[in-house]
Design an enzyme around this catalytic site. Sequence first.
Site, mmCIF file in Angstrom:
data_model
loop_
_atom_site.group_PDB
_atom_site.id
_atom_site.type_symbol
_atom_site.label_atom_id
_atom_site.label_comp_id
_atom_site.label_asym_id
_atom_site.label_seq_id
_atom_site.Cartn_x
_atom_site.Cartn_y
_atom_site.Cartn_z
ATOM 1 N N ASN A 482 0.859 -1.188 0.000
ATOM 2 C CA ASN A 482 0.000 0.000 0.000
ATOM 3 C C ASN A 482 0.893 1.235 0.000
ATOM 4 O O ASN A 482 1.346 1.694 1.041
ATOM 5 C CB ASN A 482 -0.907 -0.031 1.223
ATOM 6 C CG ASN A 482 -1.992 1.023 1.144
ATOM 7 O OD1 ASN A 482 -1.777 2.095 0.586
ATOM 8 N ND2 ASN A 482 -3.130 0.713 1.718
ATOM 9 N N ASP A 483 1.126 1.745 -1.197
ATOM 10 C CA ASP A 483 2.046 2.873 -1.373
ATOM 11 C C ASP A 483 1.704 4.088 -0.529
ATOM 12 O O ASP A 483 2.539 4.955 -0.297
ATOM 13 C CB ASP A 483 1.974 3.346 -2.833
ATOM 14 C CG ASP A 483 2.933 2.608 -3.725
ATOM 15 O OD1 ASP A 483 3.960 2.147 -3.222
ATOM 16 O OD2 ASP A 483 2.638 2.509 -4.929
ATOM 17 N N CYS A 484 0.458 4.173 -0.139
ATOM 18 C CA CYS A 484 -0.008 5.391 0.524
ATOM 19 C C CYS A 484 0.024 5.286 2.038
ATOM 20 O O CYS A 484 -0.374 6.217 2.739
ATOM 21 C CB CYS A 484 -1.406 5.719 0.052
ATOM 22 S SG CYS A 484 -1.450 5.968 -1.713
ATOM 23 N N ASN A 486 2.134 5.666 4.643
ATOM 24 C CA ASN A 486 3.473 6.222 4.883
ATOM 25 C C ASN A 486 3.658 6.472 6.375
ATOM 26 O O ASN A 486 3.554 7.597 6.847
ATOM 27 C CB ASN A 486 3.655 7.525 4.087
ATOM 28 C CG ASN A 486 3.155 7.383 2.653
ATOM 29 O OD1 ASN A 486 2.370 8.200 2.178
ATOM 30 N ND2 ASN A 486 3.575 6.330 1.963
#
Length: 811
Positions: A482-484, A486
């Site tokens: 999940n790139d988002c 963070n």
Amino acid sequence: MKFGHFDDKAKEYVITTPHTPQPWINYLGSNDFFSLISNTCGGYSFYKDAKLLRITRYRYNNIPVDSNGKYYYINDDGVIWNPGTMPSGTETDTYECRHGLGYSRFHSSKNNLEADLLAFVPVDAACEINCLTLKNNSDVAKNVSLFSYVEFCLWNAVDDSTNFQRNLSIGEVEVHGSTIYHKTEYRERRRHYSFFTVNAPVQNFDTSRDEFLGAGNGNAFPEAVRRKKCSNSIASGWYPIAAHQIDLTLAPGEEKTFVFMLGYCENPADNKWEAPNVIRKAPAKALIERFDTAEKAMAAFAELKTYWETLLARFAVTSSNEHVDRMANIWNQYQCMVTFNMSRSASYYESGTGRGMGFRDSCQDLLGFVHLIPERARERIIDIASTQFPDGSAYHQYQPLTKQGNLDVGSGFNDDPLWLIAAVSAYLKETGDYGILDEPVPFDCKKGSEVPLFEHLNKSFHYTATHLGPHKLPLIGRADWNDCLNLNCFSSEPGESFQTTGPSEGPVAESVFIAAMFVQYGKEFKEICLRTGHEDLAKEAESAVADMYQAVLDAGWDGEWFLRAYDSQSAKVGSKECEEGKIYIEPQGFCVMAEIGKEEGLAEKALDSVHKHLETKYGIMILQPAYTRYHLELGEISSYPPGYKENAGIFCHNNPWISIAEAVLGRGDLAFDVYRKICPSYIEEISDVHRTEPYIYSQMVAGADAARFGEAKNSWLTGTAAWTFVNLSQALLGIQPEYDGLAVNPCLPKNFGGLKIKRRYRDAEYYIDIRKPDGVEKGVAWMEVDGKKIAGNQIPLIPGKKEYHVTVQMG
Ligand code: BGC
Ligand code: IFM
């Protein structure tokens, strides 16, 4: 509501109106030369790399949205129209666009003039062929002027759309007969060129856009087309194009066919002494001669059809479910090829200038492709592994042309290394080619750093094993799948939370998702070690996996479902204790796929929670409740409006994980229901809601919190294709490549009925007849190979044997 229909016999989707909710596109090309083509003939072409070798120009964010492409204008007695209707937008009397496997075909007519346009890229040539037939269906002769039009891109698509002070002075062309060469050089003088030609004499041509369109005009009704005359302009700087003018007379009932070709060529490497703008035309001449008659072009088209028939025959199912057969046999495999070729680079939602090949993306794309062309999967694995760093971490993306890691994006996504093990184990199971593990592969593409590929897997495994946080769970780094998410951005400077580069690891944020990956692919690593004589490493892997399993039970379980993560302050993410984002889909799917908590009774609970909290009529949402405000400690995920993208959208990519997880538990009805909800063929009926192409998957469907619930975005380039093919072919239909042969273990709805599968595997054909009594969801009662009962459900490999006839009785 539908805007067309499937034609399964022809393996085509037939679009019956140009007014689809979005451009509905197709991909032409399977190796190096690619084109995107929409149902109104929009799109562009490139060679190998959509950023660095863009052949024709396309404007994203344009108005109308899709208004540059390879266009043909017809001026029939003052009426100007196009076979795909754009860019004139003139309504035709009839219209049909058939998107097929590597080709698109347009059939339309206006005032008794019929146009048939076939666009495809031949199997092994760097060009796109457009065969255009015009037929006069009226009872009087027609004098028609036909114009072609392509706008060249000055190769580097980023530069092309930004560096005007330079670019408007560099355009160069050359015209010889009907061939228009675009020879603008890019800075590095790479000595490539393109050309646009037609197999007929032309009355006139244009290569200056302003001359053809009329300065200041759009491309809907070019001045040259209105006045039926090109002006033989030679572009110098500004905007080079290629336009041909062909005047023709068609007697009643008469038809004429023209073969247009857009080609890409490279000058031989030995011409360094030549002036920079001299192109050698011999390669173009040779290419043109291969396809310069309708017969030759149609022979190439027939070859393309055979190519696809042969590929798709590697997996073919016959069941009583038309959706399953259609998707498994045609569209799902087709999309797997496209995602393998494109990764996340070029679509109508990816500009071709941003993401190149993703490390994690391409590794996953390979899972759905490896059975089609294992040799290309092998090459891809080497390319990907070559961008890994010596410590096992990896560049997140690399450029397809140069194959170099992308410095702007850098590394630090801590799931990346483990995807390499996923890809290699899938390759080994498909092919049995252990030789790949001995291939010398560099780190960071550096000459001299080569080690056997096996060492790269070892590095991948140990990268995760040695980067653990306070709960003994893997550190998440910049993000995991999940790139988002963070989770370490909290510790960076205010205002920097959107940055894409930065510290590759924060202090402590940990990912339960990576833990599940580690359990799943750690087991594969152990198997690979055992089969290659690395017993000590196998033992080490086994014990590290066991520890990780325990860490998930100890610190990754929230009572009713698996936690998602711990943030940089060690606060829980994806827990009932959270104010928003209490449950996430990813760890439920991946933990259960890895069989974590199966024995302990947690797996079933986790999946039940998914159905209870995340399920909608359009698919399963990624998380709930959606984030309604920005959470500094979570990063980009909470920057999306509720219901979109990673913030509670229906992220299609992880829906198959839940379906596979259900199959692990043997719950066939539930597994299939998850499959069905996002399956393109099943939801074709709601194309007006869904809005993207009904023959392929999109990355995301807006979730229940969104105003446009059910509307899809980002079609084509999504890991959903590969994961769904794994889900459908392996988990549901049950054809499972294993290290030592093909296993059969279906998991299907109680009333699915029997099925037959033909599978090509390790140079043999498998004919598998699955008998499934009603009421059974999973389980193999007995299995026969060539009439003889065998123990278990794995077909023994017999060297040299070419055909296996298998009967499987479920029960
Ligand atoms: C997400 C995007 C996000 C990007 C950030 C992607 O994978 O889908 O929404 O902006 O990652 O790197
Ligand atoms: O996992 C990513 C992928 O790499 C790109 N698209 C979105 C996914 C989820 O963030």
